[in-house]
Design a protein around this motif. Sequence first.
Motif, PDB file in Angstrom:
ATOM      1  N   GLU A  84      10.780   8.561   6.904  1.00 19.91           N
ATOM      2  CA  GLU A  84      10.566   9.308   5.660  1.00 19.91           C
ATOM      3  C   GLU A  84       9.641   8.533   4.728  1.00 19.91           C
ATOM      4  O   GLU A  84       8.757   9.116   4.091  1.00 19.91           O
ATOM      5  CB  GLU A  84      11.894   9.576   4.968  1.00 19.91           C
ATOM      6  CG  GLU A  84      12.766  10.595   5.673  1.00 19.91           C
ATOM      7  CD  GLU A  84      14.155  10.706   5.066  1.00 19.91           C
ATOM      8  OE1 GLU A  84      14.392  10.144   3.980  1.00 19.91           O
ATOM      9  OE2 GLU A  84      15.013  11.345   5.696  1.00 19.91           O
ATOM     10  N   ALA A  85       9.825   7.221   4.653  1.00 21.11           N
ATOM     11  CA  ALA A  85       8.960   6.397   3.814  1.00 21.11           C
ATOM     12  C   ALA A  85       7.521   6.430   4.324  1.00 21.11           C
ATOM     13  O   ALA A  85       6.578   6.505   3.531  1.00 21.11           O
ATOM     14  CB  ALA A  85       9.480   4.961   3.771  1.00 21.11           C
ATOM     15  N   LEU A  86       7.355   6.398   5.628  1.00 19.43           N
ATOM     16  CA  LEU A  86       6.018   6.490   6.210  1.00 19.43           C
ATOM     17  C   LEU A  86       5.361   7.812   5.841  1.00 19.43           C
ATOM     18  O   LEU A  86       4.183   7.853   5.470  1.00 19.43           O
ATOM     19  CB  LEU A  86       6.087   6.346   7.734  1.00 19.43           C
ATOM     20  CG  LEU A  86       4.786   6.523   8.496  1.00 19.43           C
ATOM     21  CD1 LEU A  86       3.786   5.430   8.111  1.00 19.43           C
ATOM     22  CD2 LEU A  86       5.043   6.509   9.988  1.00 19.43           C
ATOM     23  N   ASP A  87       6.127   8.890   5.908  1.00 17.39           N
ATOM     24  CA  ASP A  87       5.587  10.202   5.535  1.00 17.39           C
ATOM     25  C   ASP A  87       5.186  10.233   4.062  1.00 17.39           C
ATOM     26  O   ASP A  87       4.160  10.808   3.705  1.00 17.39           O
ATOM     27  CB  ASP A  87       6.597  11.307   5.819  1.00 17.39           C
ATOM     28  CG  ASP A  87       6.775  11.573   7.304  1.00 17.39           C
ATOM     29  OD1 ASP A  87       5.920  11.110   8.092  1.00 17.39           O
ATOM     30  OD2 ASP A  87       7.759  12.234   7.665  1.00 17.39           O
ATOM     31  N   ARG A  88       5.990   9.622   3.206  1.00 16.24           N
ATOM     32  CA  ARG A  88       5.651   9.581   1.774  1.00 16.24           C
ATOM     33  C   ARG A  88       4.385   8.774   1.550  1.00 16.24           C
ATOM     34  O   ARG A  88       3.515   9.161   0.764  1.00 16.24           O
ATOM     35  CB  ARG A  88       6.804   8.990   0.964  1.00 16.24           C
ATOM     36  CG  ARG A  88       7.920   9.956   0.691  1.00 16.24           C
ATOM     37  CD  ARG A  88       8.863   9.446  -0.379  1.00 16.24           C
ATOM     38  NE  ARG A  88       9.310   8.079  -0.150  1.00 16.24           N
ATOM     39  CZ  ARG A  88      10.383   7.722   0.546  1.00 16.24           C
ATOM     40  NH1 ARG A  88      11.117   8.633   1.125  1.00 16.24           N
ATOM     41  NH2 ARG A  88      10.710   6.449   0.669  1.00 16.24           N
ATOM     42  N   ILE A  89       4.273   7.648   2.228  1.00 12.40           N
ATOM     43  CA  ILE A  89       3.078   6.811   2.069  1.00 12.40           C
ATOM     44  C   ILE A  89       1.838   7.550   2.548  1.00 12.40           C
ATOM     45  O   ILE A  89       0.781   7.473   1.941  1.00 12.40           O
ATOM     46  CB  ILE A  89       3.242   5.483   2.829  1.00 12.40           C
ATOM     47  CG1 ILE A  89       4.293   4.611   2.142  1.00 12.40           C
ATOM     48  CG2 ILE A  89       1.921   4.735   2.919  1.00 12.40           C
ATOM     49  CD1 ILE A  89       4.698   3.394   2.944  1.00 12.40           C
ATOM     50  N   ALA A  90       1.991   8.279   3.635  1.00 15.07           N
ATOM     51  CA  ALA A  90       0.855   9.003   4.208  1.00 15.07           C
ATOM     52  C   ALA A  90       0.611  10.334   3.500  1.00 15.07           C
ATOM     53  O   ALA A  90      -0.250  11.099   3.910  1.00 15.07           O
ATOM     54  CB  ALA A  90       1.080   9.233   5.695  1.00 15.07           C
ATOM     55  N   HIS A  91       1.367  10.626   2.446  1.00 14.85           N
ATOM     56  CA  HIS A  91       1.224  11.858   1.667  1.00 14.85           C
ATOM     57  C   HIS A  91       1.424  13.097   2.520  1.00 14.85           C
ATOM     58  O   HIS A  91       0.743  14.101   2.342  1.00 14.85           O
ATOM     59  CB  HIS A  91      -0.138  11.945   0.981  1.00 14.85           C
ATOM     60  CG  HIS A  91      -0.405  10.843   0.033  1.00 14.85           C
ATOM     61  ND1 HIS A  91       0.294  10.684  -1.124  1.00 14.85           N
ATOM     62  CD2 HIS A  91      -1.283   9.817   0.087  1.00 14.85           C
ATOM     63  CE1 HIS A  91      -0.153   9.608  -1.763  1.00 14.85           C
ATOM     64  NE2 HIS A  91      -1.106   9.069  -1.040  1.00 14.85           N
TER      65      HIS A  91
END
Length: 85
Positions: free
Chosen positions: A61-68
């Motif tokens: 989920e954090a990766l998805d947030r970082i990748a917008h």
Amino acid sequence: MGLLDSFKAKLAPAKDKVSDLAQHHAPKIDHGLEKAAKLVDEKTKGKYHDKIHSGTGKAKEALDRIAHKDSGGHKGDGTTPPPAA
């Protein structure tokens, strides 16, 4: 311009670069997370399976947030979109 504003302005290019890299390499990062989770689960003989699974999900989920890539309608910068009229 305050110190914090100046700091944010200088970090903006780095934030964009990290976002681009996360978006471009997301499949490799996901694979690495899964591989690490599987290894740790094997080494602990499944004792912490639920916690490992939960942590892996939060990391993705954090990766998805970082990748917008979030579908929440905001950039992942801690702000919420304005209410619909």
